[in-house]
Design an enzyme around this catalytic site. Structure first.
Site, short mmCIF file in Angstrom:
data_model
loop_
_atom_site.label_atom_id
_atom_site.label_comp_id
_atom_site.label_asym_id
_atom_site.label_seq_id
_atom_site.Cartn_x
_atom_site.Cartn_y
_atom_site.Cartn_z
N HIS A 154 0.80 -1.22 0.00
CA HIS A 154 0.00 0.00 0.00
C HIS A 154 0.84 1.27 0.00
CE1 HIS A 154 -4.06 -1.78 0.70
NE2 HIS A 154 -3.32 -2.80 1.11
N ASP A 358 4.07 9.37 -1.15
CA ASP A 358 2.84 8.68 -0.75
C ASP A 358 2.53 7.58 -1.74
OD1 ASP A 358 0.70 8.29 0.94
OD2 ASP A 358 0.04 10.38 0.87
#
Length: 455
Positions: A154, A358
């Site tokens: 993730h 991110d």
């Protein structure tokens, strides 16, 4: 013919209806397909136990195990969040390498693998989530598991030169190769993984796009995660965010929502808002910034530092620019309910999403889903967010460039409605089409094809 769907994640759904886009998506997947969800219980045990506890599930089984205090300190806070997290977020300088942490990390993965191996079936689809369990497939293979095993990372995939800072960098490629399918967020992450493989002696990039290393064939593909966009849009229409904040009729709102983490670029974001205020004409419309930053991993030293920095910068900006009836930055250091967040997004004129690094950043997608299509706000998005690959109609900025971000704020606040509508329409189309259900379905379809090919 594939068997059960088996999910593994650090935490499992808690009591009550599942919440959060990922948890809801995996819950819906298991409820439809049947299967098992394994994860930690969130409880601390006096000593390790080699058995699972059963938790009631809705059409599927939930199996949990406890960590000891030492495992929590070393496996979770230590190696997972003080070594792997900064490594993957391009902050190898913040890695806190402590003797014994890796042994605890590998020990938890081996213990879980031994317990799961006794229950798994050869035709199961095993889907493991995130950096807490990077070596779990390798541990399962050691325990004799032959099932198809997938992994979804993730967070960003580490760069090759950063991997050299990991004492276990020689083992890392073997952890990846033990999976049948490795899912990453972006094309950029896939490129980083392929670069790692190209540097390995004996590794091959096969003609069909698969990879071969250490006697195993595996695939690395991009599966950008989405949100439950329709549900979030519906939530946004049920509240009045401006009334919640008691904004003046002409006051503009800039919003940021992030966990308190050094990867999110919060310090530069607040500095950029201060620079924007400094350049603002005295008679221009006021803009306030709402920054919501719930605490996370406060036991880790690097997180205490960013909290102190944010409080200091907020005080400086407010001290310089506040008036008797106006405080430019509202900084909230706690979580806000999902429905309230949706209403606040909808009330905002600008979504300010500027991480240094991110994996995806679902706040950007939530902001877009929450907007009124007739009079939408503007998304300002870091080029270093994974979402930037899908969301080119945002105002893309360099989160290290304070002046560029301040200029983007000024441009966003005066952008004409037709341009805002056009940008938003394209962004919303992507958010709606590539939602979290699309992500789940596309990943599991690929796993199923790989399982059928092995049969």
């Amino acid at each position: 013919m594939t068997g059960r769907t088996v999910i593994v994640s650090n935490r499992v759904p808690s009591d009550g209806p599942p919440s959060g886009g990922l948890v809801v998506a995996l819950h819906d997947c298991l409820r439809a397909r049947g299967g098992v969800w394994y994860g930690t219980s969130g409880q601390i045990a006096d000593a390790p136990r080699d058995t699972f506890d059963d938790v009631p599930g809705d059409g599927y089984a939930i199996r949990t195990f406890d960590l000891t205090q030492d495992e929590y300190d070393r496996y979770y806070l230590g190696y997972a969040n003080s070594v792997l997290w900064p490594l993957c977020h391009r902050r190898a300088d913040l890695m806190a390498l402590q003797a014994g942490d890796f042994d605890a990390y590998l020990g938890v993965n081996r213990r879980l693998a031994q317990m799961m191996a006794a229950e798994l079936r050869p035709n199961d689809l095993v889907w493991i989530h995130d950096y807490h369990f990077l070596p779990l497939a390798a541990c399962l293979r050691e325990a004799g598991v032959t099932a198809t095993i997938g992994y979804f990372h993730h967070i960003p995939f580490p760069a090759v030169h950063d991997l050299l800072a990991l004492p276990e960098h020689d083992a890392f490629p073997g952890w990846i190769a033990a999976y049948d399918l490795v899912g990453l967020q972006t094309g950029r992450d896939v490129a980083a993984a392929l670069e790692m493989v190209r540097n390995l002696a004996g590794a091959e990039h096969l003609r069909d796009g698969a990879l071969h290393y250490g006697g195993r064939r595996f695939e690395v593909r991009s599966f950008p995660i989405g949100i439950d966009a329709r549900s979030f849009a519906a939530d946004a229409g049920h509240g009045d965010g401006r009334a919640l904040l008691n904004l003046a009729p002409a006051e503009r709102l800039v919003i940021g929502v992030d966990r308190l983490d050094y990867s999110k670029g919060l310090d530069n974001r607040l500095r950029a808002f201060g620079t924007f205020l400094q350049a603002r004409a005295d008679d221009s419309v006021r803009a306030s910034m709402l920054q919501i930053a719930p605490p996370t991993r406060e036991e880790v030293a690097a997180y205490a530092q960013i909290r102190d920095d944010l409080e200091r910068i907020t005080g400086q900006v407010n001290g310089l620019h506040s008036d008797l009836d106006w405080t430019p930055i509202r900084y909230i250091h706690r979580g806000i309910p999902r429905a309230t967040l949706a209403a606040l997004y909808r009330a905002a004129d600008v979504g300010f999403v500027t991480p240094f690094c991110d994996g995806m950043n679902l706040v950007a997608k939530e902001f877009v889903a929450a907007q009124d299509p007739d009079d939408p706000g503007v998304l300002i998005l870091s080029r270093f967010a994974g979402a930037a690959e899908q969301m080119s109609q945002a105002l893309l900025v360099n989160p290290y460039d304070i002046e560029e971000m301040a200029t983007a704020l000024a441009d966003a606040l005066v952008m004409p409605r037709p341009e805002r509508q056009a940008r938003h329409a394209e962004l919303l189309s992507g958010v709606m089409q590539e939602d979290v259900a699309h992500w789940t379905d596309s990943y599991l379809r690929r796993m199923t094809r790989l399982a059928d090919a092995k049969a």
